[in-house]
Design a protein around this motif. Structure first.
Motif, PDB file in Angstrom:
ATOM      1  N   ASN A  27       0.832  -1.224   0.004  1.00  0.00           N
ATOM      2  CA  ASN A  27      -0.023   0.048   0.094  1.00  0.00           C
ATOM      3  C   ASN A  27       0.861   1.393  -0.114  1.00  0.00           C
ATOM      4  O   ASN A  27       1.003   1.974   0.775  1.00  0.00           O
ATOM      5  CB  ASN A  27      -0.888  -0.105   1.226  1.00  0.00           C
ATOM      6  CG  ASN A  27      -1.875   0.863   1.189  1.00  0.00           C
ATOM      7  OD1 ASN A  27      -2.278   1.649   0.063  1.00  0.00           O
ATOM      8  ND2 ASN A  27      -2.738   1.120   2.493  1.00  0.00           N
ATOM      9  N   SER A  30      -0.171   5.385   0.297  1.00  0.00           N
ATOM     10  CA  SER A  30      -0.558   5.437   1.768  1.00  0.00           C
ATOM     11  C   SER A  30       0.592   5.488   2.817  1.00  0.00           C
ATOM     12  O   SER A  30       0.509   6.511   3.619  1.00  0.00           O
ATOM     13  CB  SER A  30      -1.708   4.317   2.082  1.00  0.00           C
ATOM     14  OG  SER A  30      -2.831   4.793   1.143  1.00  0.00           O
ATOM     15  N   VAL A  41       0.820  -6.160   1.150  1.00  0.00           N
ATOM     16  CA  VAL A  41      -0.834  -6.462   1.057  1.00  0.00           C
ATOM     17  C   VAL A  41      -1.135  -7.340   0.142  1.00  0.00           C
ATOM     18  O   VAL A  41      -0.445  -7.558  -0.806  1.00  0.00           O
ATOM     19  CB  VAL A  41      -1.601  -5.189   0.630  1.00  0.00           C
ATOM     20  CG1 VAL A  41      -3.024  -5.635   0.722  1.00  0.00           C
ATOM     21  CG2 VAL A  41      -1.430  -3.883   1.405  1.00  0.00           C
ATOM     22  N   HIS A  89      -2.029  -1.502  10.578  1.00  0.00           N
ATOM     23  CA  HIS A  89      -1.606  -0.549   9.542  1.00  0.00           C
ATOM     24  C   HIS A  89      -1.605   0.836   9.947  1.00  0.00           C
ATOM     25  O   HIS A  89      -2.552   1.536  10.302  1.00  0.00           O
ATOM     26  CB  HIS A  89      -2.606  -0.399   8.377  1.00  0.00           C
ATOM     27  CG  HIS A  89      -2.871  -1.739   7.556  1.00  0.00           C
ATOM     28  ND1 HIS A  89      -2.014  -1.623   6.424  1.00  0.00           N
ATOM     29  CD2 HIS A  89      -3.426  -2.624   7.690  1.00  0.00           C
ATOM     30  CE1 HIS A  89      -2.318  -3.004   5.880  1.00  0.00           C
ATOM     31  NE2 HIS A  89      -3.053  -3.438   6.405  1.00  0.00           N
TER      32      HIS A  89
END
Length: 206
Positions: free
Chosen positions: A14, A17, A50, A186
């Protein structure tokens, strides 16, 4: 000169982000990279992830020279390392998702299917949950973080368990050894708690 922070791009993370969260936490020298030389030269390394364990390990291994660069920088030069979600799970000896597959072997243990004692609890474990320190570690403080996973890291040595959460029984929320820390939650989705965690990582001098 800002520290060079290598955010490893192997097609299984990811990335944006995590990059945005690191910058929001104060990092200035973040480089998203698939270049082993950039990883070797980094002051800090972040490995996101992920997806399925085997797919992520396969994708990481498929980047020419990347596993060797990580070994050199993290194990050889003791650069501070953060693994996030599957990036944390890859630190294990092996994962059992879709068969048994070898990991990096940096922290002894196996990644196993989450099996809550309460059958009414759903898998994946998804949403906000407590992070409880299992041992003193400068990066781990109590709070709530965001989780999304179906498999959990079962460390072979309890000394490497840094934090737990609960989903029908205790599960590993963080592992740590020497200059390495991995979190199942996360940080990039954990709002104030996640940004504070990343700031501690950026300040960490193991």
């Amino acid at each position: 000169m800002p520290e060079r922070i290598a955010l490893v791009d192997y097609g299984a993370g990811n990335l944006r982000s995590v990059e945005n969260a690191l910058r929001a936490a104060g990092a200035e020298g973040v480089v998203v990279t698939a270049d082993p030389q950039a990883v070797r030269a980094a002051d800090r390394i972040v490995l996101p992830g992920v997806g399925a364990f085997a797919n992520c390990m396969g994708a990481l291994s498929a980047v020419p020279g990347m596993v060797a660069a990580l070994e050199e920088a993290v194990r050889g030069r003791a650069r501070p390392f953060l693994g996030v979600c599957v990036g944390m799970q890859l630190m294990a000896d092996a994962g059992e998702e879709h068969g048994r597959h070898a990991g990096l072997g940096w922290i002894g243990g196996t990644v196993r299917l989450l099996a809550p004692a309460d059958a009414a609890l759903k898998v994946p474990h998804m949403g906000w949950n407590d992070v409880v320190a299992a041992a003193a570690h400068p990066l781990i403080v109590p709070g709530e973080a965001y989780f999304l996973h179906s498999y959990v890291f079962d460390p072979a040595d309890p000394a490497h368990l840094a934090a737990t959460s609960d989903h029908g029984g205790a599960l590993t929320a963080a592992v740590a050894r020497d200059n390495m820390v991995g979190v199942q939650f996360h940080p990039e989705k954990s709002q104030a708690y996640g940004l504070a965690f990343l700031r501690r990582f950026l300040d960490w001098r193991p």
